[in-house]
Design a protein around this motif. Structure first.
Motif, PDB file in Angstrom:
ATOM      1  N   GLY A 216      15.948 -27.140 -29.135  1.00 26.30           N
ATOM      2  CA  GLY A 216      16.190 -28.511 -28.693  1.00 26.30           C
ATOM      3  C   GLY A 216      17.466 -28.628 -27.874  1.00 26.30           C
ATOM      4  N   LYS A 217      18.513 -27.959 -28.304  1.00 19.46           N
ATOM      5  CA  LYS A 217      19.785 -27.984 -27.573  1.00 19.46           C
ATOM      6  C   LYS A 217      19.626 -27.382 -26.184  1.00 19.46           C
ATOM      7  N   GLN A 218      18.891 -26.278 -26.089  1.00 18.06           N
ATOM      8  CA  GLN A 218      18.672 -25.639 -24.782  1.00 18.06           C
ATOM      9  C   GLN A 218      17.865 -26.549 -23.858  1.00 18.06           C
ATOM     10  N   HIS A 219      16.849 -27.177 -24.409  1.00 16.74           N
ATOM     11  CA  HIS A 219      16.037 -28.107 -23.611  1.00 16.74           C
ATOM     12  C   HIS A 219      16.896 -29.259 -23.093  1.00 16.74           C
ATOM     13  N   ASP A 220      17.724 -29.815 -23.978  1.00 19.76           N
ATOM     14  CA  ASP A 220      18.596 -30.927 -23.586  1.00 19.76           C
ATOM     15  C   ASP A 220      19.589 -30.503 -22.505  1.00 19.76           C
ATOM     16  N   GLU A 221      20.115 -29.296 -22.614  1.00 20.02           N
ATOM     17  CA  GLU A 221      21.058 -28.808 -21.598  1.00 20.02           C
ATOM     18  C   GLU A 221      20.379 -28.712 -20.233  1.00 20.02           C
ATOM     19  N   ARG A 222      19.154 -28.168 -20.195  1.00 16.25           N
ATOM     20  CA  ARG A 222      18.415 -28.077 -18.919  1.00 16.25           C
ATOM     21  C   ARG A 222      18.118 -29.470 -18.363  1.00 16.25           C
ATOM     22  N   ARG A 223      17.691 -30.340 -19.222  1.00 13.30           N
ATOM     23  CA  ARG A 223      17.341 -31.706 -18.834  1.00 13.30           C
ATOM     24  C   ARG A 223      18.565 -32.441 -18.287  1.00 13.30           C
ATOM     25  N   ASP A 224      19.682 -32.350 -19.019  1.00 11.83           N
ATOM     26  CA  ASP A 224      20.904 -33.032 -18.586  1.00 11.83           C
ATOM     27  C   ASP A 224      21.412 -32.474 -17.257  1.00 11.83           C
ATOM     28  N   ALA A 225      21.330 -31.167 -17.083  1.00  8.73           N
ATOM     29  CA  ALA A 225      21.764 -30.548 -15.823  1.00  8.73           C
ATOM     30  C   ALA A 225      20.887 -31.048 -14.676  1.00  8.73           C
ATOM     31  N   TYR A 226      19.602 -31.132 -14.890  1.00  9.18           N
ATOM     32  CA  TYR A 226      18.673 -31.636 -13.879  1.00  9.18           C
ATOM     33  C   TYR A 226      19.043 -33.072 -13.497  1.00  9.18           C
ATOM     34  N   LEU A 227      19.262 -33.913 -14.503  1.00  6.60           N
ATOM     35  CA  LEU A 227      19.579 -35.317 -14.254  1.00  6.60           C
ATOM     36  C   LEU A 227      20.933 -35.477 -13.561  1.00  6.60           C
ATOM     37  N   ARG A 228      21.925 -34.694 -13.974  1.00  3.51           N
ATOM     38  CA  ARG A 228      23.233 -34.751 -13.311  1.00  3.51           C
ATOM     39  C   ARG A 228      23.112 -34.351 -11.840  1.00  3.51           C
ATOM     40  N   ALA A 229      22.257 -33.380 -11.550  1.00  2.00           N
ATOM     41  CA  ALA A 229      22.053 -32.957 -10.156  1.00  2.00           C
ATOM     42  C   ALA A 229      21.453 -34.084  -9.322  1.00  2.00           C
ATOM     43  N   LEU A 230      20.757 -35.001  -9.976  1.00  2.00           N
ATOM     44  CA  LEU A 230      20.206 -36.170  -9.283  1.00  2.00           C
ATOM     45  C   LEU A 230      21.200 -37.331  -9.239  1.00  2.00           C
ATOM     46  N   GLY A 231      22.379 -37.141  -9.840  1.00  2.00           N
ATOM     47  CA  GLY A 231      23.402 -38.180  -9.824  1.00  2.00           C
ATOM     48  C   GLY A 231      23.430 -39.061 -11.059  1.00  2.00           C
ATOM     49  N   PHE A 232      22.674 -38.719 -12.084  1.00  4.82           N
ATOM     50  CA  PHE A 232      22.653 -39.509 -13.308  1.00  4.82           C
ATOM     51  C   PHE A 232      23.790 -39.098 -14.232  1.00  4.82           C
ATOM     52  N   GLU A 233      24.272 -40.068 -14.985  1.00 16.69           N
ATOM     53  CA  GLU A 233      25.142 -39.791 -16.129  1.00 16.69           C
ATOM     54  C   GLU A 233      24.261 -39.917 -17.359  1.00 16.69           C
ATOM     55  N   VAL A 234      24.389 -38.993 -18.271  1.00 13.28           N
ATOM     56  CA  VAL A 234      23.579 -38.999 -19.481  1.00 13.28           C
ATOM     57  C   VAL A 234      24.496 -39.169 -20.680  1.00 13.28           C
ATOM     58  N   ILE A 235      24.207 -40.172 -21.497  1.00 11.97           N
ATOM     59  CA  ILE A 235      24.916 -40.278 -22.767  1.00 11.97           C
ATOM     60  C   ILE A 235      23.903 -40.009 -23.876  1.00 11.97           C
ATOM     61  N   ARG A 236      24.323 -39.244 -24.839  1.00  8.84           N
ATOM     62  CA  ARG A 236      23.471 -38.864 -25.966  1.00  8.84           C
ATOM     63  C   ARG A 236      24.027 -39.512 -27.222  1.00  8.84           C
ATOM     64  N   ILE A 237      23.120 -40.128 -27.966  1.00  7.70           N
ATOM     65  CA  ILE A 237      23.514 -40.834 -29.182  1.00  7.70           C
ATOM     66  C   ILE A 237      22.673 -40.287 -30.335  1.00  7.70           C
ATOM     67  N   ASN A 238      23.336 -39.889 -31.398  1.00  8.67           N
ATOM     68  CA  ASN A 238      22.651 -39.431 -32.596  1.00  8.67           C
ATOM     69  C   ASN A 238      21.840 -40.591 -33.159  1.00  8.67           C
ATOM     70  N   GLY A 239      20.561 -40.359 -33.388  1.00  8.81           N
ATOM     71  CA  GLY A 239      19.668 -41.421 -33.850  1.00  8.81           C
ATOM     72  C   GLY A 239      20.141 -42.105 -35.122  1.00  8.81           C
ATOM     73  N   PHE A 240      20.622 -41.327 -36.089  1.00  8.92           N
ATOM     74  CA  PHE A 240      21.066 -41.931 -37.344  1.00  8.92           C
ATOM     75  C   PHE A 240      22.265 -42.845 -37.132  1.00  8.92           C
ATOM     76  N   ARG A 241      23.053 -42.554 -36.124  1.00  9.99           N
ATOM     77  CA  ARG A 241      24.212 -43.394 -35.822  1.00  9.99           C
ATOM     78  C   ARG A 241      23.778 -44.797 -35.398  1.00  9.99           C
ATOM     79  N   VAL A 242      22.613 -44.886 -34.773  1.00  6.88           N
ATOM     80  CA  VAL A 242      22.099 -46.179 -34.312  1.00  6.88           C
ATOM     81  C   VAL A 242      21.939 -47.142 -35.486  1.00  6.88           C
ATOM     82  N   THR A 243      21.472 -46.635 -36.626  1.00  2.73           N
ATOM     83  CA  THR A 243      21.277 -47.515 -37.780  1.00  2.73           C
ATOM     84  C   THR A 243      22.565 -47.721 -38.579  1.00  2.73           C
ATOM     85  N   GLN A 244      23.503 -46.778 -38.474  1.00  4.82           N
ATOM     86  CA  GLN A 244      24.725 -46.859 -39.267  1.00  4.82           C
ATOM     87  C   GLN A 244      25.886 -47.531 -38.546  1.00  4.82           C
TER      88      GLN A 244
END
Length: 129
Positions: free
Chosen positions: A80-108
């Motif tokens: 999962g971490k490797q997939h996210d790294e590839r995905r984030d790199a792809y999106l950054r190359a398109l000019g996106f900023e990516v913020i990642r939020i731990n799902g459990f943090r959303v409820t807490q």
């Protein structure tokens, strides 16, 4: 797969997948959607489960090129971490900023998540000014 310097494309299969993801959203995604929908944070329009290139983003503000990804347990495995790294790199190359939020943090820490999204919006606005 779309190359990073090409504009994002949507194909019917990606759109159908995004629709399916919206219908099956988990509690974490539902909570974040309630925070960002209807321009509730700083007047910015967010889309959920929106396809960009070969990926479907959890939430995205296209005007600011800001992606919000909610990470559940699958994101913490090595694969999962490797997939996210590839995905984030792809999106950054398109000019996106990516913020990642731990799902459990959303409820807490809903207020903290909202503040983090607001800060990311301010940061993107400053970058575009």
């Amino acid at each position: 797969m779309t190359e990073p310097n090409e504009p994002p494309r949507s194909v019917p299969e990606e759109i159908a997948f995004a629709r399916q993801q919206r219908q099956q959203a988990n509690e974490f995604s539902q909570n974040v959607w309630e925070l960002v929908r209807a321009r509730r944070i700083r007047g910015e329009k967010f889309r959920r489960e929106h396809p960009v290139g070969p990926y479907t983003l959890d939430f995205v503000c296209l005007d600011l090129k800001l992606a919000i990804e909610i990470d559940g347990k699958d994101h913490f495995t090595e694969q999962g971490k490797q997939h996210d790294e590839r995905r984030d790199a792809y999106l950054r190359a398109l000019g996106f900023e990516v913020i990642r939020i731990n799902g459990f943090r959303v409820t807490q820490d809903r207020l903290g998540v909202r503040n983090e999204i607001e800060q990311a919006i301010r940061h993107r606005r400053e970058q575009q000014a």
